[in-house]
Design a protein around this motif. Structure first.
Motif, short mmCIF file in Angstrom:
data_model
loop_
_atom_site.label_atom_id
_atom_site.label_comp_id
_atom_site.label_asym_id
_atom_site.label_seq_id
_atom_site.Cartn_x
_atom_site.Cartn_y
_atom_site.Cartn_z
N HIS A 172 0.85 -1.19 0.00
CA HIS A 172 0.00 0.00 0.00
C HIS A 172 0.89 1.24 0.00
O HIS A 172 1.89 1.29 0.70
N HIS A 173 0.48 2.26 -0.77
CA HIS A 173 1.33 3.42 -0.99
C HIS A 173 1.20 4.44 0.13
O HIS A 173 1.13 5.63 -0.11
N SER A 174 1.14 4.00 1.36
CA SER A 174 1.13 4.96 2.47
C SER A 174 1.52 4.24 3.73
O SER A 174 1.71 3.03 3.76
N PHE A 175 1.61 5.02 4.78
CA PHE A 175 1.95 4.52 6.09
C PHE A 175 0.63 4.15 6.77
O PHE A 175 0.08 4.95 7.53
N LEU A 176 0.13 2.96 6.48
CA LEU A 176 -1.15 2.55 7.08
C LEU A 176 -1.08 2.62 8.60
O LEU A 176 -0.01 2.37 9.16
N PRO A 177 -2.15 2.95 9.30
CA PRO A 177 -3.51 3.15 8.79
C PRO A 177 -3.78 4.56 8.30
O PRO A 177 -4.95 4.89 8.09
N ALA A 178 -2.77 5.40 8.11
CA ALA A 178 -3.04 6.70 7.50
C ALA A 178 -3.33 6.47 6.01
O ALA A 178 -2.69 5.65 5.36
N THR A 199 3.49 0.37 3.05
CA THR A 199 3.12 -0.73 3.95
C THR A 199 2.90 -2.01 3.15
O THR A 199 2.08 -2.03 2.24
N ALA A 200 3.61 -3.08 3.50
CA ALA A 200 3.35 -4.39 2.92
C ALA A 200 2.49 -5.17 3.90
O ALA A 200 2.85 -5.28 5.08
N HIS A 201 1.37 -5.67 3.43
CA HIS A 201 0.47 -6.38 4.33
C HIS A 201 -0.21 -7.53 3.59
O HIS A 201 -0.25 -7.55 2.36
N PHE A 202 -0.72 -8.47 4.36
CA PHE A 202 -1.50 -9.53 3.74
C PHE A 202 -2.85 -8.96 3.36
O PHE A 202 -3.48 -8.25 4.16
N ALA A 203 -3.27 -9.22 2.15
CA ALA A 203 -4.58 -8.74 1.70
C ALA A 203 -5.68 -9.54 2.39
O ALA A 203 -5.56 -10.74 2.58
N THR A 204 -6.70 -8.83 2.81
CA THR A 204 -7.87 -9.48 3.38
C THR A 204 -9.11 -8.91 2.71
O THR A 204 -9.02 -7.98 1.90
N ALA A 205 -10.24 -9.47 3.07
CA ALA A 205 -11.48 -9.00 2.44
C ALA A 205 -11.68 -7.51 2.71
O ALA A 205 -12.10 -6.77 1.84
N GLY A 210 -5.57 -5.65 6.47
CA GLY A 210 -4.93 -6.93 6.76
C GLY A 210 -3.68 -6.77 7.62
O GLY A 210 -3.19 -5.66 7.84
N PRO A 211 -3.14 -7.91 8.12
CA PRO A 211 -1.98 -7.89 9.00
C PRO A 211 -0.77 -7.24 8.30
O PRO A 211 -0.43 -7.60 7.18
N ILE A 212 -0.15 -6.29 8.99
CA ILE A 212 0.99 -5.56 8.44
C ILE A 212 2.26 -6.39 8.60
O ILE A 212 2.57 -6.85 9.70
N ILE A 213 3.01 -6.57 7.51
CA ILE A 213 4.26 -7.33 7.57
C ILE A 213 5.44 -6.39 7.77
O ILE A 213 6.32 -6.65 8.58
N ASP A 214 5.49 -5.32 7.00
CA ASP A 214 6.59 -4.37 7.18
C ASP A 214 6.16 -3.00 6.68
O ASP A 214 5.24 -2.88 5.86
N GLN A 215 6.83 -1.98 7.20
CA GLN A 215 6.57 -0.60 6.78
C GLN A 215 7.89 0.15 6.63
O GLN A 215 8.88 -0.19 7.25
N GLY A 216 7.86 1.15 5.79
CA GLY A 216 9.05 2.00 5.62
C GLY A 216 8.60 3.43 5.44
O GLY A 216 7.44 3.69 5.09
#
Lengths: 265, 265, 265, 265
Positions: A172-178, A199-205, A210-216
């Motif tokens: 995702h192209h932002s710093f989730l959950p922003a 933010t790289a996360h597992f996609a959910t419905a 979804g669960p966040i794996i890593d952020q930068g």
């Protein structure tokens, strides 16, 4: 053969001793471990015995200690499908890291709803599947069914997608959950933030939840236009996605309660 | 005497030449400038003439080019009020940076709705005002009126507050706009983010929606409890707030469209 | 047509006014400027007149104020040669950023002392020149002469090299000036540092001592082997080199006293 | 009572099982562990038995597996001496973190070769010892003997010093091994680096060559003067030193081969 064993259970005396003793009893050598909320016995060198017996023993121990467990053998190279739309930077990045053996996996197919990036798939010799999305009723369901059939036929273990399908790692192209949802860089520019993220996360419905794996993150200033932010963001997205995919391929990520435990290397 | 001149106007030919020529004509030496969306002529050494005449000349130029402008003389040391509740880390930090001349300002008072931090005010010899907030009807309005009267009596230019009053710099314990509102670290822990942040912004009537001055972040892992996050966050909050206050004291921050232009040093 | 004008001169009254007035007089519109030690009038939209006359006027002003100056027209797309040895990650990165228009330049050739990376040059359709280095006397001089001839024939403006030739941007695998010279990651591992870095600098005759354009860092721990550090370093090297090359292509870097002034975008 | 057990031994089968079994046998509950090159069983809740017997059992196991080991009981609050010269920022920082219970230790004395910072010691109610250094022959040896006597009398476990005495944690004003020795910010400015750092390390006889505990960095630009770098560096030094001291107080740091293993929290 080596394996990663991830365990999660309530805090109680003797758990580590019991697991360690069991692994030792099966001739397993534990090269690395990490344990806080959960246990991680990574890079276990599995002894010469029968893995089915080992798994039964772990299952029995697990039931005694109310453990959730996951034993991931490292002899199995995972199969990664790449799902893209029109942006090429993450696609290039994954293909190059794969070619340079930084990502140990097979990439049997690239799937897209647009034909634009076929030339990259051709360059790297990966089959490209174009699954266009028409606006007719039922088109979305048909496309998803075709995708599922493809992924099943190719025995895909993990996917990366630019857009949201299920069972995949999404960037995702932002710093989730922003800035959940669309046009995150435009909204970040509008809000006047001084730092942007990916933010790289597992996609959910539920989109972007979804669960966040890593952020930068990276700093920006009032001089950065939306285009500058998109350009700076591309580098973030590449790095964050590559880390998340590598950890996942290496069985270092475990999900519980919609959060992830990551045993960073 | 030196001053900062901040200008904002539509892009048009000759603006820089006109402003530069005007300043030169008044014997001003421009030590530093920065210009993208807006102009910043900082550290202008003002010539020996009458500043009122200079200001009239700038005003005339500004009307010709549809400029907004702000001329901040640096001979005036600003007066900073510190508004705290019960947390001491930012209060200590501001007082120490003030004592070590990193923050050039006067600090005539510390105000709090609790008496807990009076001992710190005493340690540093700053008058402490306790404005308790009872639950009676009208108590909040009375407290705010008392605060306004205090700030006016002490000729305060800028405030820092842990809670939200108007005309102040606030430090929010998250990477805004993520986790607006209360208990941000608890919610960040709940969401499973991998990075936490802090945001210094101008307080506005709408909670946590004011112009952002600076932000900072730090990585966390699944092993960090809420308490760990609060501890790591304190260091972020100190650094981010101190930068924001210093830039503001040094007239390096200009607000437009609910965003800030910051001429970082 | 737009241009960047970089100026450097002793601090004195009226300089900005004089330069701004001159540019205005020639019908130039200054879109952005930055001025501290030096002046940077970037993205000047040049008026319809004769650029030779403009340059003569700047030269005259420069002699009056003891200015060094550099006027870089942006209509000229620079020609970049890529000089590599055996490592592919920076080569891939530059080629992909070029293809995606993030680096605006022409890449007429890739040169290497080894044949290993020819397949990448072929993939991206860039001519590959193999200049092997034998151990015979005079081989090094002959190789360098052949390289110089190639670069001259191809009208190359800027080079990136993995190894050290003159007039090029080099990426060093450490946080200079720490670990100058060979095997920097091995030495960083030996020293037990907690952060590793990468440095993009202009190559000079003295190894690793040229002007630094940009640096980047990343945290490591005692668990990181030399191989882990090399892998994490590759991402740093890619980012830092790409920024340095982009700034240089965009005429944002000016060297003085073996240091650089960088007008970051 | 809880304790940290740090172990280091050659990689061999059954080590974790043996250690875990031993701890379990003594009624110890392992709350957290980390193991790669070394083992870290942290926050062990020690059973009700005799700790001397536990230690003998560990010693025996250690000899069987060629282990180095260190068992640190957490009931013992360490005593920290602060050794300063004239700079106050790290002194303030340690005292405030101590007061806010972020650093769990006793601070029985502050020692300095200058009287300048006595007022801070007074403010926080810590005894201040002035050990001036004259230029007479033997003065340095006499001063060091007086310091040693003081530290011994006060049962000091760990020291922080701004200058170099033995058996202490030192904060160096650069990203070691860059700029070892004096005036690091001046030399960093001279070299034109784009990032500055700070390094907390154990002091050894060889200046600035001791085991590194933690490092931090921050970006600078060509606009930063030496004074700006010193100011920005102060914040780094505070953070890096506080982390190193906290980890050391919490027995999370183990030294081997002039490097440190740090079990970050």
């Amino acid at each position: 053969m080596t394996a990663n064993l991830l365990l999660q259970c309530p805090d109680q005396k003797g758990v580590i001793a019991a697991v360690s003793q069991l692994l030792y009893g099966f001739g397993c050598n534990v090269v690395a471990s990490d344990q806080r909320i959960t246990f991680d016995f990574s890079d276990i060198v599995i002894g010469p015995g029968n893995t089915a017996v080992l798994e039964r023993a772990i299952a029995e121990l697990a039931s005694r200690y109310q453990m959730k467990w996951k034993l991931a053998y490292k002899n199995k190279v995972k199969r990664l499908a790449i799902l893209v739309s029109k942006q090429d930077h993450c696609l290039y990045d994954l293909l190059i890291r794969h070619r340079s053996k930084e990502l140990i996996c097979e990439i049997p197919l690239i799937v897209s709803n647009h034909p634009d990036l076929k030339h990259i798939a051709d360059t790297f010799g990966v089959p490209f599947h174009h699954l266009p999305l028409s606006k007719e009723p039922g088109a979305k369901e048909a496309q998803e069914a075709a995708l599922e059939a493809l992924l099943e036929r190719e025995n895909v273990d993990v996917g990366y997608c630019e857009r949201h399908w299920s069972h995949t790692i999404n960037i995702h192209h932002s710093f989730l959950p922003a800035f959940e949802g669309g046009r995150p860089y435009h909204r970040a520019h509008e809000r006047g933030v001084k730092i942007i993220g990916a933010t790289a996360h597992f996609a959910t419905a539920e989109l972007d939840a979804g669960p966040i794996i890593d952020q930068g993150v990276t700093r920006i200033t009032h001089r950065d236009s939306v285009e500058d932010m998109i350009r700076k963001g591309r580098d973030l997205e590449r790095l964050v996605l590559a880390r998340a995919v590598r950890w996942h391929l290496d069985d270092r990520v475990m999900v519980y309660n919609n959060k992830t435990v990551v045993f960073e290397d």
